[in-house]
Design a protein around this motif. Structure first.
Motif, PDB file in Angstrom:
ATOM      1  N   LEU A 114       0.879  -1.161   0.056  1.00  0.00           N
ATOM      2  CA  LEU A 114      -0.182   0.006   0.079  1.00  0.00           C
ATOM      3  C   LEU A 114       0.874   1.106   0.059  1.00  0.00           C
ATOM      4  CD1 LEU A 114      -1.731  -2.280   1.007  1.00  0.00           C
ATOM      5  CD2 LEU A 114      -3.176  -0.589   2.461  1.00  0.00           C
ATOM      6  N   LEU A 115       0.815   2.012  -1.110  1.00  0.00           N
ATOM      7  CA  LEU A 115       1.634   3.116  -1.456  1.00  0.00           C
ATOM      8  C   LEU A 115       0.755   4.372  -0.886  1.00  0.00           C
ATOM      9  CD1 LEU A 115       3.346   2.256  -4.447  1.00  0.00           C
ATOM     10  CD2 LEU A 115       4.263   1.403  -2.026  1.00  0.00           C
ATOM     11  N   GLN A 141       1.678  -6.775   6.721  1.00  0.00           N
ATOM     12  CA  GLN A 141       1.818  -6.200   8.164  1.00  0.00           C
ATOM     13  C   GLN A 141       0.511  -5.820   8.771  1.00  0.00           C
ATOM     14  OE1 GLN A 141       4.569  -3.203   7.088  1.00  0.00           O
ATOM     15  NE2 GLN A 141       6.430  -4.413   7.513  1.00  0.00           N
ATOM     16  N   LEU A 142      -0.545  -5.802   7.778  1.00  0.00           N
ATOM     17  CA  LEU A 142      -1.906  -5.013   8.187  1.00  0.00           C
ATOM     18  C   LEU A 142      -3.195  -6.144   8.308  1.00  0.00           C
ATOM     19  CD1 LEU A 142      -1.601  -1.725   5.667  1.00  0.00           C
ATOM     20  CD2 LEU A 142      -0.558  -2.054   8.061  1.00  0.00           C
ATOM     21  N   PRO A 194      -3.203   2.217   8.894  1.00  0.00           N
ATOM     22  CA  PRO A 194      -2.649   3.020   9.918  1.00  0.00           C
ATOM     23  C   PRO A 194      -3.190   4.273  10.109  1.00  0.00           C
ATOM     24  CG  PRO A 194      -0.855   1.780   8.751  1.00  0.00           C
ATOM     25  CD  PRO A 194      -2.110   1.781   7.882  1.00  0.00           C
ATOM     26  N   ASN A 195      -3.220   4.619  11.391  1.00  0.00           N
ATOM     27  CA  ASN A 195      -3.608   6.074  11.868  1.00  0.00           C
ATOM     28  C   ASN A 195      -3.007   7.151  10.801  1.00  0.00           C
ATOM     29  OD1 ASN A 195      -5.778   5.158  13.563  1.00  0.00           O
ATOM     30  ND2 ASN A 195      -4.287   5.252  15.154  1.00  0.00           N
ATOM     31  N   GLY A 196      -3.583   7.911  10.345  1.00  0.00           N
ATOM     32  CA  GLY A 196      -2.997   9.230   9.599  1.00  0.00           C
ATOM     33  C   GLY A 196      -2.491   8.743   8.164  1.00  0.00           C
ATOM     34  N   PHE A 197      -2.410   7.454   7.914  1.00  0.00           N
ATOM     35  CA  PHE A 197      -2.154   6.954   6.611  1.00  0.00           C
ATOM     36  C   PHE A 197      -3.062   7.206   5.349  1.00  0.00           C
ATOM     37  CE2 PHE A 197      -1.366   3.586   3.358  1.00  0.00           C
ATOM     38  CZ  PHE A 197      -0.075   3.997   2.632  1.00  0.00           C
ATOM     39  N   GLN A 198      -2.682   8.006   4.384  1.00  0.00           N
ATOM     40  CA  GLN A 198      -3.691   8.342   3.266  1.00  0.00           C
ATOM     41  C   GLN A 198      -3.115   7.477   1.941  1.00  0.00           C
ATOM     42  OE1 GLN A 198      -6.253  10.291   3.407  1.00  0.00           O
ATOM     43  NE2 GLN A 198      -5.883  10.462   5.589  1.00  0.00           N
TER      44      GLN A 198
END
Length: 254
Positions: free
Chosen positions: A165-166, A180-181, A211-215
């Motif tokens: 995921l980028l 990892q997710l 993850p929190n804050g990840f766009q």
């Protein structure tokens, strides 16, 4: 003076007394007539009132019976309407399910045709299907992909697949590997197939949370075949475009 058996009898004549007696008799007769008329009128009115009350009671009873009958008819009509509406909804649901099944079968048919008729498409390993859906909780998503081999001899392939995921977090580029997710108990399995392989399993999904804050912006799939026909492929999917596909498919199915 009258003569009876050669005897004489004297009778006193009083005109006033006779007139008073006649007046009293007439008054008495008039009173009796008035009383009789009053009694008759009252009895007649009483009978009329009783008849009217009886008529009103009969009409009320008839209205109650008619009202009860109309309520029963209304209940039957309402029940029939609900049954008809339920039947129509069931038919619509069945038609929708059949249309979805037909669409899915057409997709599967096209997929199998591409495998069984490699002359129609480019040969090699490819991502035959990629699905990205929103999960039930905020920030949760589901992902599934199908890898297929298009080859004349279709040797058994082994290899690995990696999904990344980028995107950005706090204004900086960042990448997370799907392994990892994903939720506990799920893992990106190694590859081993002759015709195709569904990941993570047939009609299942990888469930993961961002993850929190990840766009996220893109999803990159890397496939490396190490046994059979060595090959490496890389496919990149736009995050928002793939989610938009899911939204459009949901609107069509509704």
């Amino acid at each position: 003076m009258q003569q009876d058996n050669n005897k004489l009898k004297l009778t006193r004549f009083d005109p006033k007394r006779d007139q008073l007696i006649r007046i009293l008799l007439l008054t008495f007769v008039a009173l009796l007539t008035g009383i009789a008329y009053w009694y008759g009128s009252n009895r007649s009115g009483l009978h009329e009132e009783q008849a009217r009350q009886k008529s009103v009671s009969l009409q009320a009873e008839m209205l109650r019976e008619q009202n009860s009958e109309l309520r029963q008819r209304l209940t039957l009509v309402e029940s029939a309407r609900k049954m008809d509406l339920e039947a129509v909804n069931n038919v619509r649901l069945l038609v929708r399910q059949l249309e979805d099944e037909k669409e899915e079968l057409l997709k599967e048919l096209s997929f199998f045709r591409s495998i069984m008729a490699p002359e129609d498409v480019a040969t090699g390993v490819r991502v035959a299907s990629f699905s990205l859906l929103e999960g039930n909780a905020p920030g949760s998503y589901r992902l599934r992909l199908v890898l297929a081999q298009v080859h004349r001899s279709n040797p058994f392939l082994k290899g690995t697949v990696s999904v990344f995921l980028l995107g950005e977090k706090e204004g900086k580029a960042q990448a997370f590997e799907l392994s990892q997710l994903v939720e506990a108990g799920q893992s990106v399995a190694s590859l081993g197939f002759r015709y195709f392989q569904t990941l993570p399993g047939d009609k299942e999904y990888f469930d993961f949370t961002l993850p929190n804050g990840f766009q996220p912006a893109e999803i990159k799939v890397q496939v490396r075949i190490t046994s059979g026909v060595r090959q490496s492929i890389e496919s990149v999917y736009q995050w928002h475009q793939e989610l938009a596909k899911d939204v459009r498919q949901s609107e069509v199915s509704e």
